[in-house]
Design an enzyme around this catalytic site. Structure first.
Site, mmCIF file in Angstrom:
data_model
loop_
_atom_site.group_PDB
_atom_site.id
_atom_site.type_symbol
_atom_site.label_atom_id
_atom_site.label_comp_id
_atom_site.label_asym_id
_atom_site.label_seq_id
_atom_site.Cartn_x
_atom_site.Cartn_y
_atom_site.Cartn_z
ATOM 1 C CB CYS A 111 -0.935 -0.006 1.212
ATOM 2 S SG CYS A 111 -2.081 1.395 1.258
ATOM 3 C CB CYS A 210 -7.275 -1.504 6.000
ATOM 4 S SG CYS A 210 -6.685 -1.536 4.291
#
Length: 375
Positions: A111, A210
């Protein structure tokens, strides 16, 4: 001297605000330092409303609202940017594919590499921003010649430089980490947030992946890849159990093996190998996990690439310790030898090299060399 204090002119800063306390305080500090700050929350899920209330990730509707409220208190403009499709392709699909191939990825590194300091940074620069600010605990140090280095945070207990080891020098030139040079406890950061009137002061930290809000990684992979029963074998190849998908295991794993046959020596067994080709998981004693060397691919350097062999320390997990290594780039691959054997090293993980507190760079582990197992 850190990047934040080295610069003298005010910058146009895009503050990535997850909805948590760290990113909110980082944005507040950047604004307090005189920079022209704009807050942005990244919408990384195409369906955030489907995430359960209280999920400790960073993609929920509640997180977006928390980030907006924090921006209002700080007094900065705030936007929500939709990067869900890019996130799905570069992080979620990569995560699933790596597990399917028998490797153990770290989605936070991916990410940072592909989203926060690539897609987000590219868009920020195109809009005229000078830097992207995040709540990571790490430091960007500016040298007299103007080049920049990535260093560990002042407080090793909170250091997050491992997940930033994928940043190259061009990305570092536009990175800002206002919390990195702060030697304070997390409670003091929360107290600062409270003094600033930020409602996220008491919000729990994010620990889950997440995009897996309930924390059930194996269940998430099973839904994506389907159940596929296979054998659990010992080092001799003897079947001692079954599993419902080799992707649900990682090298070094001890718990959740559900093996009915006890080991001859009565000691615990660990996952030694995962073979997606024949859907087999091999288990054995802890001593068989000892790794003396490894090869890593796709190296990324936080500055100039090292030349020739060198002695460094290495970190193999986000919350792991350092170990002394000798490393050299050979034919584009990073060859690493450990001063002492290490355990729990899995292909797909990142190895990050350090020279003191400086992050030299990172690479993805492709293969390991095991020590001779104790008989």
């Amino acid at each position: 001297m850190t990047e934040t204090t080295q610069r003298t002119r005010p910058l146009r800063v895009l503050a990535a605000m997850s909805g948590g306390v760290d990113s909110a305080v980082a944005a507040a500090r950047a604004a307090e330092a005189g920079h022209d700050v704009t807050g942005v929350h990244l919408a990384l899920s195409a369906n955030p409303q489907s995430f359960r209330t209280g999920a400790r990730g960073c993609c929920t509707i509640e997180d977006s609202r928390d980030a907006r409220r924090a921006a209002d208190v700080i007094g900065i403009p705030f936007y929500v940017w939709d990067l869900a499709e890019r996130f799905r392709e570069d992080v979620v699909e990569d995560f699933v594919a790596e597990y399917e191939a028998g490797r153990t990825p770290n989605p936070c590194l991916r990410c940072n590499e592909k989203i926060k300091f690539a897609a987000l940074l590219d868009k920020a620069l195109a809009l005229g921003f000078d830097a992207v600010c995040t709540g990571h605990y790490a430091q960007v140090v500016t040298l007299p010649d103007g080049t920049r280095e990535l260093h560990r945070a002042s407080d090793m207990a909170k250091d997050q430089s491992y997940v930033l080891g994928v940043l190259d020098d061009k990305q570092l030139a536009h990175a800002m980490f206002p919390l990195g040079d702060t030697v304070t406890t997390k409670e003091e950061i929360r107290a600062e947030a409270e003094r600033r009137g930020l409602a996220v002061a008491k919000k729990p930290d994010s620990h889950d992946i997440c995009f897996i809000a309930d924390g059930d990684t194996q269940g998430f992979l099973a839904r994506r890849l389907g159940k596929s029963e296979g054998d659990i074998v010992d080092e001799s190849g003897t079947k001692i159990g079954t599993h419902e998908g080799a992707y649900g295991y990682t090298i070094g794993q001890r718990k959740g093996l559900r093996i009915g046959t006890p080991a001859r020596d009565g000691k615990p067994r660990y996952v030694l190998d995962i073979s997606p080709v024949d859907n087999t998981v091999t288990v054995g004693p802890a001593a068989s996990l000892d790794v003396t060397a490894l090869t890593a691919i796709k190296p990324r350097w936080c500055g100039t690439a090292p030349s020739g062999p060198g002695t460094y320390t290495a970190q193999l997990r986000a919350h792991g310790g350092e170990t002394e290594v000798t490393a050299e780039v050979v034919d584009g691959e990073l060859r690493v030898s450990f001063a002492e054997p290490v355990r729990g090293v899995a292909p797909g993980q990142a190895i990050v090299l350090y020279d003191g507190t400086r992050v030299v760079g990172s690479a993805t582990i492709a293969a390991t060399v095991r020590a001779t197992a104790a008989v």
